[in-house]
Design a protein around this motif. Structure first.
Motif, short mmCIF file in Angstrom:
data_model
loop_
_atom_site.label_atom_id
_atom_site.label_comp_id
_atom_site.label_asym_id
_atom_site.label_seq_id
_atom_site.Cartn_x
_atom_site.Cartn_y
_atom_site.Cartn_z
N VAL A 67 0.84 -1.19 0.00
CA VAL A 67 0.00 0.00 0.00
C VAL A 67 0.88 1.24 0.00
N VAL A 68 0.57 2.18 -0.89
CA VAL A 68 1.13 3.52 -0.84
C VAL A 68 -0.04 4.47 -0.60
N GLU A 69 0.02 5.18 0.51
CA GLU A 69 -1.02 6.15 0.80
C GLU A 69 -0.54 7.54 0.40
N VAL A 70 -1.35 8.25 -0.36
CA VAL A 70 -1.02 9.63 -0.75
C VAL A 70 -1.90 10.59 0.05
N GLY A 71 -1.34 11.73 0.41
CA GLY A 71 -2.09 12.69 1.22
C GLY A 71 -2.48 12.11 2.56
N SER A 72 -1.54 11.46 3.23
CA SER A 72 -1.86 10.74 4.47
C SER A 72 -2.11 11.64 5.66
N GLY A 73 -1.80 12.95 5.53
CA GLY A 73 -2.06 13.86 6.63
C GLY A 73 -1.34 13.47 7.90
N THR A 74 -2.07 13.45 9.01
CA THR A 74 -1.49 13.08 10.30
C THR A 74 -1.51 11.58 10.54
N GLY A 75 -2.02 10.82 9.57
CA GLY A 75 -2.03 9.37 9.70
C GLY A 75 -3.32 8.80 10.25
N LYS A 76 -4.43 9.52 10.10
CA LYS A 76 -5.70 9.01 10.63
C LYS A 76 -6.06 7.66 10.01
N PHE A 77 -6.03 7.59 8.68
CA PHE A 77 -6.34 6.31 8.06
C PHE A 77 -5.19 5.33 8.21
N ARG A 83 -3.41 -0.80 12.60
CA ARG A 83 -3.88 -1.41 13.85
C ARG A 83 -4.78 -2.60 13.57
N ARG A 84 -5.57 -2.49 12.51
CA ARG A 84 -6.55 -3.54 12.21
C ARG A 84 -5.91 -4.74 11.52
N ILE A 85 -4.96 -4.51 10.64
CA ILE A 85 -4.35 -5.59 9.84
C ILE A 85 -3.17 -6.16 10.61
N GLN A 86 -3.40 -7.22 11.31
CA GLN A 86 -2.36 -7.81 12.16
C GLN A 86 -1.55 -8.85 11.39
N LYS A 87 -0.85 -8.36 10.39
CA LYS A 87 0.03 -9.24 9.62
C LYS A 87 1.07 -8.37 8.94
N PRO A 88 2.20 -8.96 8.53
CA PRO A 88 3.23 -8.15 7.85
C PRO A 88 2.67 -7.51 6.58
N ILE A 89 2.90 -6.23 6.44
CA ILE A 89 2.46 -5.50 5.26
C ILE A 89 3.43 -4.36 5.00
N ARG A 90 3.72 -4.13 3.76
CA ARG A 90 4.62 -3.04 3.40
C ARG A 90 3.77 -1.82 3.04
N TYR A 91 3.81 -0.84 3.90
CA TYR A 91 2.91 0.33 3.82
C TYR A 91 3.76 1.58 3.85
#
Length: 278
Positions: A67-77, A83-91
């Motif tokens: 996942v690449v998040e654009v416009g992530s701001g303060t990190g709300k999303f 927190r919800r995805i309890q597995k290794p993920i490259r974010y």
């Protein structure tokens, strides 16, 4: 858990970001405290879209991300997802405004972040399975950004757009939106409620059809001052006392809200998504 390859070097400045966004999002700590969170059902839905992306080619790419998040701001999303995805993920969370990005960098230094704009992502071609824009795509719904997002997505990768949206079916909310629309026009700023942002998908042909779903979300509740603090996080209301005063006066005097110890602001979560053509 967040996994990633080497972080690309810092890039991008807010110089070409809309002035209403640069000045309007200057109160990053207030924004972080008062803006609505994202529900587990929203995260689960988006994770389902991520899991539907076929191919693991970018798993072998040290510069690749799930996942690449654009416009992530303060990190709300960002934080709601991790927190919800309890597995290794490259974010990778990216944001052009350093003050906004500083909030997540301080609270969660383990999250990979990069200061850059959506039209200048320093990533290789086909290096992300999903690009997410939460509460922000209307600010950069232009050809340069959509082309760059398309470039970094793998074939079949997903572009996901998310907005926590005030429920316009409630009469007083609809009237507030009319006030806000006038202020946005005066500031020459764009907003999600104006469908103009969708036009880019009519002219840019690199994606499949845009899909849409609306998910329920708990309302915001609070005293008058709490609700006004929430509204003050809206960019154009932060630009001047006059702008904020218009909404403040409306909420304090509207007959539907008089005598209420607690005001309820109902919400839904709007999700749009499309796939990069293979």
């Amino acid at each position: 858990m967040n996994e990633a390859g080497p972080l690309p070097p810092p890039c991008g400045t807010p110089e070409d970001i809309h002035p209403a966004a640069v000045k309007g999002f200057s109160q990053e700590e207030l924004y972080d405290r008062k803006c609505p969170e994202y529900t587990n059902s929203t995260v689960d839905f988006i994770n389902g879209l991520l899991l539907s992306v076929k191919g693991e080619e970018n798993r072998e790419n040290p510069d690749g991300y799930d996942v690449v998040e654009v416009g992530s701001g303060t990190g709300k999303f960002t934080l709601s997802f991790l927190r919800r995805i309890q597995k290794p993920i490259r974010y990778l969370a990216t944001e052009p405004l350093g003050n906004m990005l500083g909030v997540i960098r301080e609270s969660r230094p383990d999250v990979f972040t990069l200061q850059c704009a959506a039209h200048a992502l320093p990533l290789p071609d086909a290096s992300a399975k999903m690009v997410i824009a939460a509460q922000c795509f209307h600010w950069f719904a232009d050809l340069s950004s959509i082309t760059e997002i398309h470039r970094v997505l793998v074939p079949g990768g997903k572009l996901v757009l998310i907005w926590n949206q005030r429920d316009l079916s409630v009469p007083w909310i609809g009237q507030v939106e009319d006030i806000l629309e006038d202020i946005y026009i005066k500031c020459n700023a764009t907003r999600q409620q104006n469908p103009a942002w969708k036009r880019i998908f009519d002219t840019y042909t690199g994606f499949e059809e845009l899909n849409y779903v609306s998910l329920p979300r708990p309302p915001i509740k609070g005293r008058v001052e709490d609700i006004l603090a929430y509204f003050s996080t809206i960019s154009v209301l932060s630009l001047s006392e006059e702008n904020m005063a218009a909404v403040s006066e409306f909420i304090k005097t509207h007959p539907d809200l008089q005598g209420q110890a607690e005001i309820t602001v109902p919400f839904t979560t709007d999700i749009y998504w499309c796939s990069k053509k293979i």
